[in-house]
Design a protein around this motif. Sequence first.
Motif, PDB file in Angstrom:
ATOM      1  N   GLY A 107      60.571  61.650  53.645  1.00  0.00           N
ATOM      2  CA  GLY A 107      61.825  62.009  52.987  1.00  0.00           C
ATOM      3  C   GLY A 107      63.028  61.710  53.861  1.00  0.00           C
ATOM      4  N   LEU A 108      62.944  62.095  55.155  1.00  0.00           N
ATOM      5  CA  LEU A 108      64.048  61.856  56.076  1.00  0.00           C
ATOM      6  C   LEU A 108      64.201  60.370  56.395  1.00  0.00           C
ATOM      7  N   THR A 109      63.082  59.682  56.590  1.00  0.00           N
ATOM      8  CA  THR A 109      63.125  58.261  56.934  1.00  0.00           C
ATOM      9  C   THR A 109      63.682  57.418  55.795  1.00  0.00           C
ATOM     10  N   ARG A 110      63.228  57.685  54.574  1.00  0.00           N
ATOM     11  CA  ARG A 110      63.623  56.885  53.411  1.00  0.00           C
ATOM     12  C   ARG A 110      64.718  57.568  52.586  1.00  0.00           C
ATOM     13  N   LYS A 111      65.309  58.621  53.153  1.00  0.00           N
ATOM     14  CA  LYS A 111      66.458  59.329  52.574  1.00  0.00           C
ATOM     15  C   LYS A 111      66.200  59.856  51.152  1.00  0.00           C
ATOM     16  N   ILE A 112      64.984  60.280  50.889  1.00  0.00           N
ATOM     17  CA  ILE A 112      64.651  60.793  49.559  1.00  0.00           C
ATOM     18  C   ILE A 112      65.472  62.043  49.247  1.00  0.00           C
ATOM     19  N   HIS A 113      65.658  62.920  50.248  1.00  0.00           N
ATOM     20  CA  HIS A 113      66.450  64.135  50.015  1.00  0.00           C
ATOM     21  C   HIS A 113      67.896  63.788  49.657  1.00  0.00           C
ATOM     22  N   THR A 114      68.419  62.726  50.257  1.00  0.00           N
ATOM     23  CA  THR A 114      69.784  62.286  49.946  1.00  0.00           C
ATOM     24  C   THR A 114      69.868  61.752  48.526  1.00  0.00           C
ATOM     25  N   TYR A 115      68.866  60.985  48.135  1.00  0.00           N
ATOM     26  CA  TYR A 115      68.877  60.402  46.791  1.00  0.00           C
ATOM     27  C   TYR A 115      68.688  61.457  45.702  1.00  0.00           C
ATOM     28  N   VAL A 116      67.936  62.511  46.021  1.00  0.00           N
ATOM     29  CA  VAL A 116      67.795  63.610  45.055  1.00  0.00           C
ATOM     30  C   VAL A 116      69.162  64.260  44.820  1.00  0.00           C
ATOM     31  N   LYS A 117      69.918  64.481  45.891  1.00  0.00           N
ATOM     32  CA  LYS A 117      71.265  65.031  45.738  1.00  0.00           C
ATOM     33  C   LYS A 117      72.155  64.078  44.951  1.00  0.00           C
ATOM     34  N   ASN A 118      72.047  62.779  45.242  1.00  0.00           N
ATOM     35  CA  ASN A 118      72.839  61.791  44.509  1.00  0.00           C
ATOM     36  C   ASN A 118      72.485  61.790  43.030  1.00  0.00           C
ATOM     37  N   GLN A 119      71.205  61.935  42.745  1.00  0.00           N
ATOM     38  CA  GLN A 119      70.759  61.960  41.346  1.00  0.00           C
ATOM     39  C   GLN A 119      71.368  63.143  40.613  1.00  0.00           C
ATOM     40  N   GLN A 120      71.408  64.285  41.282  1.00  0.00           N
ATOM     41  CA  GLN A 120      71.975  65.477  40.644  1.00  0.00           C
ATOM     42  C   GLN A 120      73.455  65.301  40.331  1.00  0.00           C
ATOM     43  N   GLU A 121      74.125  64.501  41.143  1.00  0.00           N
ATOM     44  CA  GLU A 121      75.556  64.261  40.944  1.00  0.00           C
ATOM     45  C   GLU A 121      75.837  62.937  40.232  1.00  0.00           C
ATOM     46  N   LYS A 122      74.746  62.233  39.840  1.00  0.00           N
ATOM     47  CA  LYS A 122      74.841  60.938  39.155  1.00  0.00           C
ATOM     48  C   LYS A 122      75.627  59.921  39.972  1.00  0.00           C
ATOM     49  N   VAL A 123      75.271  59.863  41.261  1.00  0.00           N
ATOM     50  CA  VAL A 123      75.923  58.931  42.182  1.00  0.00           C
ATOM     51  C   VAL A 123      74.952  57.809  42.532  1.00  0.00           C
ATOM     52  N   TRP A 124      75.391  56.557  42.299  1.00  0.00           N
ATOM     53  CA  TRP A 124      74.590  55.373  42.644  1.00  0.00           C
ATOM     54  C   TRP A 124      75.126  54.850  43.973  1.00  0.00           C
ATOM     55  N   HIS A 125      74.388  55.154  45.070  1.00  0.00           N
ATOM     56  CA  HIS A 125      74.899  54.803  46.386  1.00  0.00           C
ATOM     57  C   HIS A 125      73.742  54.507  47.328  1.00  0.00           C
ATOM     58  N   HIS A 126      73.872  53.486  48.140  1.00  0.00           N
ATOM     59  CA  HIS A 126      72.829  53.063  49.066  1.00  0.00           C
ATOM     60  C   HIS A 126      72.551  54.097  50.152  1.00  0.00           C
ATOM     61  N   SER A 127      73.576  54.817  50.553  1.00  0.00           N
ATOM     62  CA  SER A 127      73.480  55.884  51.566  1.00  0.00           C
ATOM     63  C   SER A 127      72.966  55.398  52.920  1.00  0.00           C
ATOM     64  N   ASN A 128      73.185  54.122  53.203  1.00  0.00           N
ATOM     65  CA  ASN A 128      72.835  53.543  54.504  1.00  0.00           C
ATOM     66  C   ASN A 128      71.364  53.747  54.845  1.00  0.00           C
ATOM     67  N   MET A 129      70.514  53.578  53.865  1.00  0.00           N
ATOM     68  CA  MET A 129      69.079  53.740  54.074  1.00  0.00           C
ATOM     69  C   MET A 129      68.499  52.458  54.677  1.00  0.00           C
ATOM     70  N   LYS A 130      67.825  52.593  55.845  1.00  0.00           N
ATOM     71  CA  LYS A 130      67.322  51.392  56.528  1.00  0.00           C
ATOM     72  C   LYS A 130      66.053  51.612  57.354  1.00  0.00           C
ATOM     73  N   LEU A 131      65.651  52.865  57.579  1.00  0.00           N
ATOM     74  CA  LEU A 131      64.564  53.125  58.521  1.00  0.00           C
ATOM     75  C   LEU A 131      63.183  52.939  57.898  1.00  0.00           C
ATOM     76  N   GLU A 132      62.217  52.602  58.759  1.00  0.00           N
ATOM     77  CA  GLU A 132      60.802  52.551  58.398  1.00  0.00           C
ATOM     78  C   GLU A 132      60.028  53.522  59.277  1.00  0.00           C
ATOM     79  N   MET A 133      58.904  53.990  58.765  1.00  0.00           N
ATOM     80  CA  MET A 133      58.049  54.887  59.534  1.00  0.00           C
ATOM     81  C   MET A 133      56.879  54.145  60.186  1.00  0.00           C
ATOM     82  N   HIS A 134      56.448  53.041  59.599  1.00  0.00           N
ATOM     83  CA  HIS A 134      55.318  52.293  60.138  1.00  0.00           C
ATOM     84  C   HIS A 134      55.557  51.897  61.597  1.00  0.00           C
ATOM     85  N   GLU A 135      54.482  52.035  62.388  1.00  0.00           N
ATOM     86  CA  GLU A 135      54.437  51.584  63.773  1.00  0.00           C
ATOM     87  C   GLU A 135      55.399  52.317  64.708  1.00  0.00           C
ATOM     88  N   LYS A 136      55.910  53.451  64.273  1.00  0.00           N
ATOM     89  CA  LYS A 136      56.728  54.288  65.138  1.00  0.00           C
ATOM     90  C   LYS A 136      55.814  55.222  65.940  1.00  0.00           C
TER      91      LYS A 136
END
Length: 315
Positions: A107-136
């Motif tokens: 959720g934190l890596t792929r900003k799922i919690h941020t997108y849930v908030k955006n969905q509630q407010e009907k906001v279409w925004h990239h939110s600077n999502m860029k991280l991966e969890m693989h190989e960390k």
Amino acid sequence: MAKRKMVITKDLHKDLIDQIKQVVPDWDIIAGKDKEIWGPHVNEAEVTLGYKLELEDFSNLKWTQSTSAGINHFPTEQFKSNGILLTSANGVHAYPISETIFAYMLGLTRKIHTYVKNQQEKVWHHSNMKLEMHEKTIGIIGVGAIGKETAKIAKAFGMKVLGVRHSGQPVENVDEMVTPDRLDDLLPKCDYVVVTLPLTDETYQLFTARQFTLMKSSAFFINIGRGKLVKEEDLISALQSGEIAGAGLDVFEKEPLGEDHPLWEMDNVIVTPHTAGSTEYYDKRVVEDIFIPNLKAYLEGQKPYINLVDYSKGY
């Protein structure tokens, strides 16, 4: 001759009660969550099963099976001085809590919690999502049943797994294991720090400003152990200043979390209400995998052998 008595301070399913009765058919079993049910009998009980236990007389009790992994809510000093055995529910939580840990991490890596908030407010925004969890790199602080399951899943993501364990003994799926005195050496290497420890005198406020300073500014902190493992004001400061990237928290210094608590409003924090271990199979696992095998051993004159608490260690 009076029957031997067992008190269960939970509303267990009839099938589970029946399984217990098959092991101790001649015992008097009192079961129910309400204190009005078990209260009049608890001081006469030889064995108890449950989360809560309020005793005035410790002379009859021989063994308590906790339905939680933590034992801090039991009168352990009185138990110790009266020779009362205590077993915990360690191991019951490995599946649900490891799932929750990865829910935080993903959720934190792929900003799922941020997108849930955006969905509630009907906001279409990239939110600077860029991280991966693989190989960390993940650091698991406390490699017990939960830590082992977390390490196994981490390997499916190709992660490097570092662990902290009191014994320092190696465990499958953990690439490097260290003892607690080397915690500060491990932290700078981790992209995710996952705390699964019990609360003891040694682990109280194990994480303070120093530990958060040692972590990467891109690292996420996950705590599903106990709230008092962390000096909360230092964690809040680290989150606000950008010293660490974010946190997934199921436990807190004071619960429930107050409405005015700053963690509620932080965009880089996921808060859950101490539910990481909740599962539809909880009671079944406690009774079938821990309590009944322990009960059979107890009836044969042996000590319950699954999760027997060492009072000197606090777990």
